[in-house]
Design a protein around this motif. Structure first.
Motif, short mmCIF file in Angstrom:
data_model
loop_
_atom_site.label_atom_id
_atom_site.label_comp_id
_atom_site.label_asym_id
_atom_site.label_seq_id
_atom_site.Cartn_x
_atom_site.Cartn_y
_atom_site.Cartn_z
N LYS A 59 -7.00 6.64 -2.28
CA LYS A 59 -5.87 5.62 -2.67
C LYS A 59 -5.56 5.67 -3.82
CE LYS A 59 -9.20 1.69 -2.14
NZ LYS A 59 -9.38 0.52 -1.44
N GLN B 106 -12.24 1.84 10.46
CA GLN B 106 -13.54 1.17 11.09
C GLN B 106 -13.74 1.19 12.53
OE1 GLN B 106 -15.40 -0.79 8.82
NE2 GLN B 106 -14.17 0.39 7.40
N TRP C 138 -10.78 9.44 2.21
CA TRP C 138 -9.65 8.55 2.76
C TRP C 138 -8.54 8.28 1.91
CZ3 TRP C 138 -11.30 9.44 7.38
CH2 TRP C 138 -12.72 9.53 7.72
N GLY D 292 -6.43 5.92 2.28
CA GLY D 292 -6.21 4.39 2.22
C GLY D 292 -7.62 3.79 2.58
N PRO D 293 -7.54 2.98 3.19
CA PRO D 293 -8.95 2.14 3.68
C PRO D 293 -9.80 2.85 4.51
CG PRO D 293 -7.39 0.53 3.83
CD PRO D 293 -6.61 1.87 3.48
N ARG E 193 0.78 -1.11 -0.22
CA ARG E 193 -0.08 0.06 -0.10
C ARG E 193 0.61 1.33 -0.06
NH1 ARG E 193 -1.98 1.17 4.58
NH2 ARG E 193 -1.06 -0.28 5.63
#
Length: 381
Positions: free
Chosen positions: A159, A295, A289, A291-292, A137
C-alpha cells in the motif's frame, strides 16, 4: 506533484510520461540502465535494455521538453532479478522476473531514489488502474484493456508503494496508445512490443540457464520411477511442460506426457500423463498486500499466470503465508509462480507458490490444456 516517469524507450512509457505532463505534473524522464553489457542495436536483443532503447526514450523526452536522465541500476538488477531468477530455477521453481523487477527495481530502488531526490511519485507504462474510493485509500485494479492488463505483475506492490504509483494507461487500449503516440509525433509509435525475458537476448531460456549453471545430466523418470529419458539439467524444466522432453521411451498407452515434478535434490525430472497435473489447493509464501491484509476466510479470484485465466477460490492468510482452495481443478501450477488474488477487478495481493496439490480427487477439472510457462512477457513498452 514532482513525478519520475520511467521511460523504457517504448511507446507505452512514452505516452504515460506525456499524460503525466498534460495532467500538470512536474515530470522528469528516467531510463533505467539494467544491463552491464547492453546490446547496441535492438536487432541483437529481444528485450528493452539496449542502448538504442535509451536513445528512443531520450528523443521522446526532448519532444516533450522534459529533463531526461539515465540511472544505472545494473548491479541492483543483477542481484535482485537476474541472480534471483537463476537461483529459483536451480531450486526447481519457475519464477516470473517481471514481478521481481517491479517489486525490487521499479517500485523499490527507483521509487526510493526518486523520493530521496525530492520527487513525490513514479509513473510507468503498465496497463493497470489506480482507483481512489471515498475513504482515501488507493486500490490497484485491472486495466480496461483485458488483453494488455498487467495488474498480475503489479500484485507485489504494497500500500505504501501504491500510494506513490501512477499508471496513466489503465483506461486505454493498446491501439489507442499507438494512435496517441503517432498524433504526438513520437518516433516509437509503431515500435514493436518487447517479449520474453528482457535479460535473455535470444529468448533461449534453457540455453541461458545452461550457461549460468553448467550441465548437470540426470534422469527423466515416469510416475513409477522408471527411467524414460535423460536431461542436461533439471533446472531447464517446469511443471506442465510438454515440448522438448525428448523421451527415449513412449508411454505404453501412447498418451502425451508432461513434466509433473522437478526434484533438484536428486536432479530428477518426473513426467506423467495430463491428469496428474490437476490441482485444487495452493500453499504460497512471501505474501504481499496491495492494501490491508485480509482477515479470515475470503472469496477471491485466483490467477497463477501473467496472461492466464482467473479462477474462483477461497483464501486465507497467516502472516506471510497464504492458503488458496480452488473451486475446481486447474493444471500445471508450478512452484515459484505467483498467485495473485482479485476481488472483482481489485487486486487484493499476491504470494509466491510454494506447493500445489490435489485435495479433492473427485472434483471436476477445468477442460483444456494449460501448459506451464517457461517464458514470461517482458517489460511494458
Amino acid at each position: 506533484m514532482r513525478v519520475v516517469a520511467a521511460m523504457s524507450g517504448g511507446v507505452d512509457s512514452a505516452v504515460a510520461a506525456a499524460r503525466m505532463l498534460d495532467a500538470g505534473h512536474d515530470v522528469v524522464g528516467v531510463h533505467l540502465a539494467l544491463s552491464q553489457s547492453a546490446a547496441t542495436l535492438r536487432e541483437s536483443a529481444r528485450g528493452c535494455c539496449t542502448i538504442e532503447d535509451a536513445g528512443d526514450a531520450r528523443r521522446v523526452a526532448d519532444r516533450l521538453g522534459i529533463p531526461f536522465y539515465v540511472w544505472d541500476m545494473a548491479a541492483r538488477f543483477q542481484r535482485d532479478v537476474v541472480a534471483d531468477f537463476t537461483r529459483e530455477y536451480a531450486a526447481g521453481r519457475t519464477p516470473n522476473p517481471c514481478l521481481r523487477c517491479n517489486e525490487k527495481i521499479k517500485f523499490a530502488a527507483l521509487l526510493d531514489k526518486a523520493l530521496a531526490l525530492g520527487f513525490d511519485a513514479v509513473a510507468t507504462g503498465h496497463y493497470a488502474r489506480v482507483v481512489e474510493p471515498p475513504d482515501g485509500r488507493r486500490e490497484l485494479h485491472r486495466a480496461v484493456d483485458a488483453a494488455k492488463d498487467q495488474s498480475y505483475v503489479l500484485g507485489v506492490l504494497d500500500k505504501e508503494q501504491l500510494a506513490r504509483a501512477f499508471f496513466p494507461l489503465g483506461d486505454t487500449t493498446k491501439a489507442q496508445v499507438r494512435e496517441e503516440a503517432a498524433a504526438r509525433g513520437f518516433s516509437v509509435a509503431r515500435k514493436p512490443d518487447s517479449h520474453d525475458i528482457c535479460f535473455i537476448a535470444d529468448g533461449d531460456t534453457r540455453g541461458w540457464l545452461g550457461r549460468q549453471l553448467g550441465a548437470a545430466p540426470g534422469d527423466i523418470v515416469d510416475a513409477e520411477g522408471a527411467v524414460v529419458g535423460s536431461h542436461e539439467g533439471a533446472f531447464a524444466y517446469t511443471v506442465g511442460q510438454r515440448r522438448g522432453l525428448r523421451l527415449s521411451r513412449p508411454a505404453p498407452d501412447g498418451r502425451p506426457r508432461y513434466v509433473v515434478d522437478v526434484r533438484p535434490q536428486t536432479n530428477t525430472v518426473v513426467v506423467g500423463t495430463e491428469d496428474l497435473l490437476g490441482v485444487d489447493a495452493i500453499t504460497a509464501d512471501r505474501a504481499r498486500w496491495c492494501g490491508p491484509a485480509p482477515q479470515g476466510v475470503i472469496r477471491v479470484g485466483a490467477q497463477v499466470r501473467a496472461h492466464g485465466e482467473e479462477f474462483p477460490a477461497t483464501a486465507w492468510a497467516e502472516a506471510e503465508r497464504l492458503e488458496v482452495r480452488l473451486d475446481e481443478r486447474i493444471r500445471a501450477v508450478a512452484p515459484g509462480q505467483a498467485v495473485v488474488l482479485y476481488d472483482g477487478t481489485r487486486v487484493v495481493g499476491s504470494a509466491t507458490i510454494a506447493q500445489s496439490r490435489l485435495e479433492r480427487p473427485g472434483r471436476q477439472e477445468r477442460p483444456g490444456r494449460q501448459e506451464g510457462e517457461s517464458h514470461q512477457e517482458g517489460e511494458p513498452r
